[in-house]
Structure formats: C-alpha cells, structure tokens
Design an enzyme around this catalytic site. Structure first.
Site, mmCIF file in Angstrom:
data_model
loop_
_atom_site.group_PDB
_atom_site.id
_atom_site.type_symbol
_atom_site.label_atom_id
_atom_site.label_comp_id
_atom_site.label_asym_id
_atom_site.label_seq_id
_atom_site.Cartn_x
_atom_site.Cartn_y
_atom_site.Cartn_z
ATOM 1 N N THR A 151 25.198 26.092 23.046
ATOM 2 C CA THR A 151 24.584 27.035 21.895
ATOM 3 C C THR A 151 23.959 26.498 20.539
ATOM 4 O O THR A 151 24.375 25.400 20.230
ATOM 5 C CB THR A 151 25.906 27.941 21.510
ATOM 6 O OG1 THR A 151 25.324 29.012 20.487
ATOM 7 C CG2 THR A 151 26.992 26.987 20.824
ATOM 8 N N HIS A 169 23.696 27.810 17.756
ATOM 9 C CA HIS A 169 24.303 27.978 16.387
ATOM 10 C C HIS A 169 25.665 27.619 16.644
ATOM 11 O O HIS A 169 26.384 28.372 15.923
ATOM 12 C CB HIS A 169 23.896 29.378 16.282
ATOM 13 C CG HIS A 169 24.708 30.266 17.311
ATOM 14 N ND1 HIS A 169 24.232 30.612 18.401
ATOM 15 C CD2 HIS A 169 25.687 31.238 17.257
ATOM 16 C CE1 HIS A 169 25.232 31.302 19.360
ATOM 17 N NE2 HIS A 169 25.956 31.693 18.470
#
Length: 171
Positions: A88, A90
C-alpha cells in the site's frame, strides 16, 4: 519501606473479550486470530465469552472497537490486522490513523485494547510475527482486563471508607 504491588494476573476465566480483525492481508490476519483465540482458550477464557468480528481493513478497526466498547459487554478488546508497506502506498497514513484510533477508543471508554495491528515492511516479516503477536495480544488483553478491574476496586474501597466516615460523623 514496603510498597504495595499488583502482580500480573493472566487468569482469563469469566472475562469477556471482543476481537476486531481486519480482512486485508487475510492470511496474516487469520494467523493472528488463530493464535489469539488459541491463547485466550489456554488462559481460561471461554469460547462463549469471545466475540470475533471482521472489518475490511485496518482503518475500519477503530469504529468496530468503538461499537463493541459502547455495548458495555466486554472486559477488554483486541485489534488484529496487518499493514504491509509493500502493498500500500499510504502505509504511514493507515498505520498512524488506525493506531491513534485504537488508542483513543481505549482511553475514551476506559477499556483495555490490545493492539496487534502489525506494521511491517513485507509479507515475510508479517508471517514471521503473526503467531507470537496473536498470542501476545491475548495475554495483554487478559492481563489488562484484570489490572483495570483491580484498580477500579481501589476507587470502590475508597468510596466505602468515605461512606463509613460520613456515617460516623452523623452518629
């Protein structure tokens, strides 16, 4: 000088435990949950006193914990999840926000929450840590549930002493 000391208590008999498990990175989260539930059982927590709910990802964990806390039915809660940097973009946002939310719920509701949301660089690290972190979450939840109940009794004991003093003054 002799000081009072509370000894850690890992006796889970009679404790009610709520678990919120993320489904993102599901194999790791299932490993966390399996180890956690197995350790709760080993500590004496009855299966009928455990509720396991799942949520899509780590950011949804705090809301589910809040709902469980609001119910007033649990002595401790456990958060299980895995945030893996490689999967990911983020990573920091998810890690920081889920962690802050979990902490806030515990403090807002005066309820122990064992945070076993893994934050790792890769899948291999997560797999290597899932079993021990799942077990550790169970131990933390049981120990902290017992500790908070013992500390709550300190306040109850002080209230009883004050009531007795008030009665003596009125007599």
């Amino acid at each position: 000088m002799e000081i009072g000391q509370y000894q850690p208590n890992l006796e889970g008999d009679g404790l009610r435990i709520g678990i919120v498990q993320s489904r993102f990175n599901e194999p790791v989260c299932n490993g966390l949950a399996d180890a956690c539930v197995e350790e709760l059982e080993r500590l004496g927590v009855s299966g009928e006193d455990v509720l396991l709910v799942s949520v899509p990802g780590a950011l949804e964990i705090p809301l589910a914990l809040q709902k469980l806390a609001e119910s007033g039915q649990f002595d401790a809660l456990i958060a299980l999840g895995a945030v893996i940097r490689g999967e990911t973009y983020h990573f920091e946002l998810v890690s920081n926000e889920s962690g802050a939310g979990i902490t806030r719920i515990g403090l807002d509701f005066n309820l122990p929450i064992a945070n076993a949301v893994l934050t790792t660089e890769n899948d291999e690290q997560a797999v290597a840590r899932m079993t021990e972190k799942g077990r550790d979450a169970a131990r933390v939840a049981v120990e902290m549930a017992n500790l908070t109940m013992a500390l709550d009794q300190l306040g109850d004991d002080e209230d009883e002493e004050e009531d007795e003093e008030d009665e003596e003054e009125r007599a």
